[in-house]
Write a protein that holds these residues in place. Structure first.
Motif, mmCIF file in Angstrom:
data_model
loop_
_atom_site.group_PDB
_atom_site.id
_atom_site.type_symbol
_atom_site.label_atom_id
_atom_site.label_comp_id
_atom_site.label_asym_id
_atom_site.label_seq_id
_atom_site.Cartn_x
_atom_site.Cartn_y
_atom_site.Cartn_z
ATOM 1 N N GLY A 1 56.698 65.634 61.256
ATOM 2 C CA GLY A 1 56.885 67.006 60.877
ATOM 3 C C GLY A 1 55.696 67.114 59.529
ATOM 4 O O GLY A 1 55.547 66.292 58.613
ATOM 5 N N ASP A 2 54.592 68.285 59.970
ATOM 6 C CA ASP A 2 53.910 68.642 58.650
ATOM 7 C C ASP A 2 54.505 69.475 57.577
ATOM 8 O O ASP A 2 55.669 69.745 57.863
ATOM 9 N N PRO A 3 53.851 69.667 56.750
ATOM 10 C CA PRO A 3 54.384 70.661 55.442
ATOM 11 C C PRO A 3 55.223 71.703 56.061
ATOM 12 O O PRO A 3 56.228 72.020 55.480
ATOM 13 N N LEU A 4 54.559 72.471 56.950
ATOM 14 C CA LEU A 4 55.014 73.852 57.591
ATOM 15 C C LEU A 4 56.498 73.712 58.158
ATOM 16 O O LEU A 4 57.248 74.213 57.690
ATOM 17 N N ALA A 5 56.514 72.615 58.954
ATOM 18 C CA ALA A 5 57.599 72.064 59.698
ATOM 19 C C ALA A 5 58.623 71.866 58.796
ATOM 20 O O ALA A 5 60.076 72.085 59.173
ATOM 21 N N LEU A 6 58.457 71.015 57.698
ATOM 22 C CA LEU A 6 59.372 70.462 56.741
ATOM 23 C C LEU A 6 59.864 71.778 55.857
ATOM 24 O O LEU A 6 61.098 71.905 55.450
ATOM 25 N N ASN A 7 59.056 72.851 55.766
ATOM 26 C CA ASN A 7 59.655 74.158 55.125
ATOM 27 C C ASN A 7 60.748 74.692 55.756
ATOM 28 O O ASN A 7 61.759 75.116 55.320
ATOM 29 N N TRP A 8 60.667 74.647 57.065
ATOM 30 C CA TRP A 8 61.454 75.352 58.049
ATOM 31 C C TRP A 8 62.697 74.554 58.046
ATOM 32 O O TRP A 8 63.845 75.341 58.658
ATOM 33 N N VAL A 9 62.895 73.313 57.609
ATOM 34 C CA VAL A 9 64.327 72.714 57.518
ATOM 35 C C VAL A 9 65.323 73.519 56.812
ATOM 36 O O VAL A 9 66.246 73.742 57.177
ATOM 37 N N THR A 10 64.750 74.123 55.401
ATOM 38 C CA THR A 10 65.611 74.915 54.861
ATOM 39 C C THR A 10 65.592 76.329 55.148
ATOM 40 O O THR A 10 66.509 77.007 55.380
ATOM 41 N N ASN A 11 64.651 76.879 55.607
ATOM 42 C CA ASN A 11 64.237 78.097 55.676
ATOM 43 C C ASN A 11 64.900 78.657 57.159
ATOM 44 O O ASN A 11 65.315 79.887 57.258
ATOM 45 N N ALA A 12 64.925 77.908 58.100
ATOM 46 C CA ALA A 12 65.586 78.303 59.355
ATOM 47 C C ALA A 12 66.941 78.306 59.236
ATOM 48 O O ALA A 12 67.575 79.586 59.680
ATOM 49 N N PHE A 13 67.762 77.703 58.433
ATOM 50 C CA PHE A 13 69.057 77.893 58.221
ATOM 51 C C PHE A 13 69.056 79.354 57.280
ATOM 52 O O PHE A 13 69.867 80.272 57.737
ATOM 53 N N MET A 14 68.516 79.396 56.323
ATOM 54 C CA MET A 14 68.709 80.433 55.372
ATOM 55 C C MET A 14 68.303 82.074 56.165
ATOM 56 O O MET A 14 68.932 82.965 55.902
ATOM 57 N N LEU A 15 67.163 81.693 57.158
ATOM 58 C CA LEU A 15 66.761 82.992 57.626
ATOM 59 C C LEU A 15 67.889 83.506 58.613
ATOM 60 O O LEU A 15 68.181 84.819 58.585
ATOM 61 N N SER A 16 68.109 82.424 59.542
ATOM 62 C CA SER A 16 69.338 83.047 60.391
ATOM 63 C C SER A 16 70.693 83.219 59.831
ATOM 64 O O SER A 16 71.391 84.156 60.300
ATOM 65 N N PHE A 17 71.056 82.695 58.793
ATOM 66 C CA PHE A 17 72.147 83.025 57.954
ATOM 67 C C PHE A 17 72.050 84.412 57.356
ATOM 68 O O PHE A 17 72.915 85.219 57.570
ATOM 69 N N GLY A 18 70.927 84.695 56.632
ATOM 70 C CA GLY A 18 70.921 86.015 56.209
ATOM 71 C C GLY A 18 70.499 87.048 57.041
ATOM 72 O O GLY A 18 71.264 88.245 56.682
ATOM 73 N N ALA A 19 69.971 86.861 58.189
ATOM 74 C CA ALA A 19 69.356 87.920 58.941
ATOM 75 C C ALA A 19 70.605 88.499 59.816
ATOM 76 O O ALA A 19 70.689 89.606 60.329
ATOM 77 N N THR A 20 71.853 87.732 59.934
ATOM 78 C CA THR A 20 72.848 88.150 60.863
ATOM 79 C C THR A 20 74.135 88.149 60.102
ATOM 80 O O THR A 20 75.261 88.663 60.887
ATOM 81 N N LEU A 21 74.217 88.235 58.869
ATOM 82 C CA LEU A 21 75.394 88.492 58.210
ATOM 83 C C LEU A 21 75.783 89.775 58.399
ATOM 84 O O LEU A 21 77.222 90.011 58.636
ATOM 85 N N MET A 22 75.310 90.872 58.371
ATOM 86 C CA MET A 22 75.716 92.097 58.420
ATOM 87 C C MET A 22 76.112 92.531 59.939
ATOM 88 O O MET A 22 77.032 92.986 60.236
ATOM 89 N N ALA A 23 75.392 91.871 60.837
ATOM 90 C CA ALA A 23 75.696 92.080 62.097
ATOM 91 C C ALA A 23 77.245 91.140 62.517
ATOM 92 O O ALA A 23 77.931 91.695 63.063
ATOM 93 N N ALA A 24 77.059 90.048 61.784
ATOM 94 C CA ALA A 24 78.448 89.457 61.867
ATOM 95 C C ALA A 24 79.746 90.146 61.318
ATOM 96 O O ALA A 24 80.825 90.136 61.942
ATOM 97 N N GLY A 25 79.430 90.849 59.922
ATOM 98 C CA GLY A 25 80.535 91.742 59.537
ATOM 99 C C GLY A 25 80.926 92.726 60.737
ATOM 100 O O GLY A 25 81.983 93.064 60.674
ATOM 101 N N SER A 26 79.941 93.274 61.308
ATOM 102 C CA SER A 26 80.088 94.197 62.271
ATOM 103 C C SER A 26 81.031 93.766 63.102
ATOM 104 O O SER A 26 82.076 94.514 63.601
#
Length: 530
Positions: A57-82
């Motif tokens: 993985g290049d630096p961009l792909a490695l950045n997504w290791v953390t950001n992929a989790f945080m993005l999907s986690f944060g983006a769907t919390l309100m929908a999950a609450g509903s």
């Protein structure tokens, strides 16, 4: 008599009756689920150099290791609450935990260079499961406890996060040393699996009888806005601000955000009630939710990369330093709940953030290579400062709406907190790379690969940076890294001070809502909060 055969049980169609459930075991299940969340992002941060060696993985792909989790986690919390309010908190809670466990088991099956893309996709799936588990678990917890016991229960959830933050890096360092990156990733699945077993037996089912169907257009536009924003910010170190690969996704993110606001304003049953932002105390709670992102959480990712990838410390030594940073999270949140009997939330939260800013400023004076003794005091100060608001945030969040809207309350608060963390990681990572490029240009004005070298250093790849700069020494790159990191922490300290002032002002302003929209408990909490 079983719940399903009891005609007097108001939830007779559910597998577990709320009347027979053990609140203590419900709390334990939610706390274990909460424990899995910090392990899910602190562990891969410690293991990132090992992941790079194993999966490529290049630096961009490695950045997504953390950001992929945080993005999907944060983006769907309100929908999950509903969804939890509509389809049942128990059902969504258990489904989310099962997704977390399943996605992690698939991650550890990956092997070979180039597998980092599949790993990141599974990390995004893990974030979806985590969002469902956290939103539904905390909403269900609000139904299991009353009054002061509910506040203490949410303090326990916050403490569980603190335990994960405190021991996560140290545990990950030890696991990485003895069992490799797969054992690090599995630690989060172990906590989630334990929560799943307890939840299957003890979590009661509950719904909001007034809840409406999921606001799908709102959920999609919100997720799209966050994804495009994160994607654009991650492109900055590689392409700069002037290239279309950067500004096009950022412009599209603004359009998606505007569309989200319009959708929510016109929806009869919005996922996010925008009218809540008219009330200063509600705004203060959301501002408080975002504060730890750039004052504390970003350090959980940046510091392991610095210690292991740049300074060359062993994973265990890096874990020891990270343990010092997070150690106050074991006790300070509980201390904050105790101090709240005599001091207002506004004073405690504002003071804590100011103390955290002092620690950030002090840590910026610690050059690469500083020993644990030199770094211990500023690390402890940061943990102490952020621990004060951390112990009060979750309790404050559930007092700003009536109890029956707990799903939306926890969804909004958690979304602001986690989405803020994802955005902060992308922004701070891009800022560090830009500062590094500036320092490297001063070191070697004729260098043509400064951006690539800066990205290597920002993702903890000292050997890759040296390979691109054969004329530079490790000592020179360390000095440049230290100057860039110091400037970055000064900026974060300034942002934290401004946030402290804003939180103090908003939390001391008026009530949360007009009395007609509050329950008696909510009005009482608002009266005592300042």
């Amino acid at each position: 008599m079983s719940c399903s055969t009891s005609p007097s049980c108001p939830q007779a169609d559910f597998p577990v009756c709320a009347r027979r459930a053990s609140p203590a075991r419900v709390l334990l299940s939610v706390c274990l689920a909460a424990l899995a969340m910090p392990l899910s992002f602190t562990g891969p941060a410690v293991a990132l150099p090992a992941l790079r060696e194993s999966l490529g993985g290049d630096p961009l792909a490695l950045n997504w290791v953390t950001n992929a989790f945080m993005l999907s986690f944060g983006a769907t919390l309100m929908a999950a609450g509903s969804l939890a309010d509509v389809y049942g908190r128990r059902r969504v809670f258990l489904t989310g935990l099962a997704v977390v466990v399943g996605s992690v088991l698939l991650q550890v099956c990956l092997q070979g260079r180039g597998a980092i893309i599949g790993f990141n996709l599974l990390r995004a799936l893990q974030g979806l499961g985590a969002a469902a588990a956290l939103a539904a678990g905390t909403a269900g917890l609000a139904q299991a406890f009353e009054d002061a016991r509910r506040t203490r229960a949410f303090s326990c959830v916050g403490t569980s996060f603190g335990v994960g933050l405190a021991f996560g890096p140290l545990l990950s360092g030890g696991l990485l040393h003895s069992g490799g990156w797969r054992s690090v990733v599995l630690s989060a699945a172990a906590a989630a699996f334990a929560a799943l077993l307890l939840g299957l037996r003890h979590m009661p089912e509950s719904r909001n009888p007034q809840a409406q169907r999921l606001d799908l257009p709102g959920a999609l536009s919100f997720t799209l806005a966050l994804a495009l924003l994160t994607w654009g910010l991650l492109q900055v170190p590689q392409t700069g601000w002037s290239q279309g690969r950067t500004w096009l996704p950022l412009a599209a993110a603004l359009l998606a955000a505007a569309a989200f606001v319009q959708i929510e304003r016109r929806s009869a049953h919005p996922m996010l009630d925008l009218s809540l932002f008219r009330y200063p105390r509600f705004v203060g709670v959301q501002l408080l939710a975002a504060a730890p992102a750039y004052a504390f959480v970003v350090l959980l990712v940046l510091l392991p990369l610095r210690f292991i990838g740049v300074e060359g410390l062993t994973p265990l030594a890096a874990g020891q330093r990270m343990f010092v940073l997070s150690l106050p999270m074991l006790c300070v949140p509980l201390l904050a709940g105790w101090l709240a009997r005599w001091l207002s939330a506004a004073w405690l939260c504002g003071t804590g953030l100011l103390v955290c800013a002092m620690g950030l400023r002090w840590l910026g004076r610690c050059a690469p290579g500083s020993d644990l003794v030199q770094m211990a005091a500023p690390l402890l100060l940061i943990g102490l400062g952020i621990g004060l608001p951390w112990g009060l945030m979750d309790g404050l969040a559930v007092t700003v709406v009536p109890r029956e809207r707990a799903g939306m309350a926890t969804g909004i608060f958690s979304t602001v907190r986690v989405a803020g963390e994802g955005i902060a990681l992308a922004v701070v990572g891009a800022a560090l790379a830009a500062l590094l490029a500036r320092e490297l240009a001063a070191l070697s004005p004729s260098m043509t690969q400064g951006s690539a070298v800066a990205q290597m250093l920002a993702t903890g790849n000292m050997q890759g940076a040296l390979a691109l700069m054969p004329g530079a020494s490790a000592a020179e790159l360390l000095k440049a890294y230290g100057l860039a990191f110091s400037t970055l922490l000064d900026v974060l300290a300034g942002v934290t001070v401004l946030t402290a002032l804003g939180v103090f002002a908003f939390l001391r302003s008026g009530t949360d809502m007009p009395h007609g929209r509050q329950s008696g408990l909510t009005r009482k909490a608002a009266t005592h909060a300042d």
